[in-house]
Design a protein around this motif. Structure first.
Motif, PDB file in Angstrom:
ATOM      1  N   TYR A   7     -63.107 -20.655 -14.184  1.00  0.00           N
ATOM      2  CA  TYR A   7     -61.650 -20.695 -14.302  1.00  0.00           C
ATOM      3  C   TYR A   7     -61.242 -20.743 -15.776  1.00  0.00           C
ATOM      4  O   TYR A   7     -60.333 -20.022 -16.209  1.00  0.00           O
ATOM      5  CB  TYR A   7     -61.111 -21.916 -13.563  1.00  0.00           C
ATOM      6  N   CYS A   8     -61.901 -21.601 -16.559  1.00  0.00           N
ATOM      7  CA  CYS A   8     -61.578 -21.736 -17.981  1.00  0.00           C
ATOM      8  C   CYS A   8     -61.790 -20.430 -18.728  1.00  0.00           C
ATOM      9  O   CYS A   8     -60.993 -20.034 -19.581  1.00  0.00           O
ATOM     10  CB  CYS A   8     -62.429 -22.844 -18.613  1.00  0.00           C
ATOM     11  N   VAL A   9     -62.883 -19.752 -18.409  1.00  0.00           N
ATOM     12  CA  VAL A   9     -63.181 -18.470 -19.056  1.00  0.00           C
ATOM     13  C   VAL A   9     -62.080 -17.462 -18.757  1.00  0.00           C
ATOM     14  O   VAL A   9     -61.577 -16.774 -19.651  1.00  0.00           O
ATOM     15  CB  VAL A   9     -64.547 -17.919 -18.582  1.00  0.00           C
ATOM     16  N   ASN A  10     -61.682 -17.368 -17.499  1.00  0.00           N
ATOM     17  CA  ASN A  10     -60.660 -16.407 -17.106  1.00  0.00           C
ATOM     18  C   ASN A  10     -59.315 -16.716 -17.760  1.00  0.00           C
ATOM     19  O   ASN A  10     -58.602 -15.820 -18.214  1.00  0.00           O
ATOM     20  CB  ASN A  10     -60.511 -16.385 -15.580  1.00  0.00           C
ATOM     21  N   VAL A  11     -58.973 -18.008 -17.815  1.00  0.00           N
ATOM     22  CA  VAL A  11     -57.716 -18.409 -18.450  1.00  0.00           C
ATOM     23  C   VAL A  11     -57.723 -18.044 -19.923  1.00  0.00           C
ATOM     24  O   VAL A  11     -56.749 -17.504 -20.462  1.00  0.00           O
ATOM     25  CB  VAL A  11     -57.475 -19.925 -18.276  1.00  0.00           C
ATOM     26  N   PHE A  12     -58.849 -18.299 -20.594  1.00  0.00           N
ATOM     27  CA  PHE A  12     -58.928 -18.010 -22.022  1.00  0.00           C
ATOM     28  C   PHE A  12     -58.857 -16.515 -22.298  1.00  0.00           C
ATOM     29  O   PHE A  12     -58.263 -16.076 -23.275  1.00  0.00           O
ATOM     30  CB  PHE A  12     -60.206 -18.603 -22.623  1.00  0.00           C
ATOM     31  N   LYS A  13     -59.468 -15.714 -21.438  1.00  0.00           N
ATOM     32  CA  LYS A  13     -59.386 -14.261 -21.601  1.00  0.00           C
ATOM     33  C   LYS A  13     -57.936 -13.794 -21.523  1.00  0.00           C
ATOM     34  O   LYS A  13     -57.504 -12.926 -22.284  1.00  0.00           O
ATOM     35  CB  LYS A  13     -60.235 -13.564 -20.534  1.00  0.00           C
ATOM     36  N   MET A  41     -68.506 -19.036 -26.794  1.00  0.00           N
ATOM     37  CA  MET A  41     -69.239 -17.957 -26.137  1.00  0.00           C
ATOM     38  C   MET A  41     -68.277 -16.906 -25.594  1.00  0.00           C
ATOM     39  O   MET A  41     -68.534 -15.696 -25.686  1.00  0.00           O
ATOM     40  CB  MET A  41     -70.100 -18.513 -25.003  1.00  0.00           C
ATOM     41  N   THR A  42     -67.166 -17.351 -25.046  1.00  0.00           N
ATOM     42  CA  THR A  42     -66.202 -16.430 -24.449  1.00  0.00           C
ATOM     43  C   THR A  42     -65.433 -15.649 -25.505  1.00  0.00           C
ATOM     44  O   THR A  42     -65.356 -14.417 -25.467  1.00  0.00           O
ATOM     45  CB  THR A  42     -65.203 -17.210 -23.563  1.00  0.00           C
ATOM     46  N   VAL A  43     -64.858 -16.378 -26.474  1.00  0.00           N
ATOM     47  CA  VAL A  43     -64.017 -15.746 -27.483  1.00  0.00           C
ATOM     48  C   VAL A  43     -64.812 -14.776 -28.351  1.00  0.00           C
ATOM     49  O   VAL A  43     -64.320 -13.710 -28.732  1.00  0.00           O
ATOM     50  CB  VAL A  43     -63.344 -16.828 -28.359  1.00  0.00           C
TER      51      VAL A  43
END
Length: 236
Positions: A7-13, A41-43
């Motif tokens: 969820y956090c990854v998707n929100v940050f994207k 890692m995501t950004v």
């Protein structure tokens, strides 16, 4: 926990796509330690690279040993964060072997750069944050490739350029610092080389390094202006 991370990854994207200025402002204030690995890692795109190449890191470690590379890394490995207990051989588990693995893997991955002094501190800090050598490898690759591509090249042209830019900005914005150094015949590069090579990891808040690579000299200027007044009066 896995659902929360997803969820956090998707929100940050979504945030990065639509409101990058606001995201940058939040990041500047500091990412909580428990989310720092996930967000970086995501950004950075490192997460996608790792997922698209699931066996690549392992294959890099299985490559035939490059004696020169290994010797260069072993020379510096024990100098990495000497005051941090996690980087002592007597600690169990110690970060020294994972750090060695990350640097060897990167040297095998990027033959042009191989290993350069200072990379041990960068990779070491990534290990502190991620506690995972494969993630640290992909973050290191993303960092060098996207943010400081010419810092660790054979010519170090990016490093030299940024040092000159910082020197010019000091003369322009903090002339008292420049005058003091000239008065004592201190070479600017002797003072700042380590700052740049280690990406200011023990000098500035780490968020500045990963979110504002092109503004590092300006950030240093700000810090110099904050501390220089009274201290320079005492020395002059």
């Amino acid at each position: 926990e896995g659902d929360l991370e997803c969820y956090c990854v998707n929100v940050f994207k979504i945030l990065i796509t639509f409101i990058p200025i606001k995201v940058k402002r939040y990041i500047r204030k500091g990412i909580p330690n428990e989310y720092r690995s996930l967000i970086w890692m995501t950004v950075s795109g490192a997460q996608g690279q790792m997922e698209n190449n699931p066996t690549y890191y392992k294959k890099l470690l299985e490559m035939e040993e490059d004696t020169k590379l290994v010797e260069s890394i072993r020379t510096d490995i024990n100098r990495t964060f000497p005051d941090n207990v996690q980087f002592r051989r007597t600690t169990n588990p110690s970060f020294l072997q994972p750090l060695f693995n990350v640097l060897v893997a990167y040297g095998n991955h990027n033959k042009t750069i191989g290993y350069c002094q200072g990379m041990n501190f960068v990779a070491g800090y990534l290990l502190i944050v991620t506690k995972d050598e494969e993630k640290s490898f992909w973050l290191l690759d993303s960092l060098i490739k996207k943010i400081v591509p010419d810092f660790y090249s054979p010519t170090m042209i990016g490093l030299k350029t940024d040092q000159e830019v910082l020197g010019h900005l000091v003369r322009l914005k903090v002339p008292a610092v420049a005058e003091l150094m000239e008065r004592h015949n201190v070479m600017w590069t002797l003072v700042v080389s380590r700052w740049f090579i280690c990406l200011f990891i023990d000098i500035l808040p780490v968020e500045k390094i990963f979110t504002e690579p092109g503004r590092l000299p300006l950030t240093v200027i700000t810090k110099l202006r904050e501390i220089s007044g009274a201290q320079l009066d005492d020395q002059s």
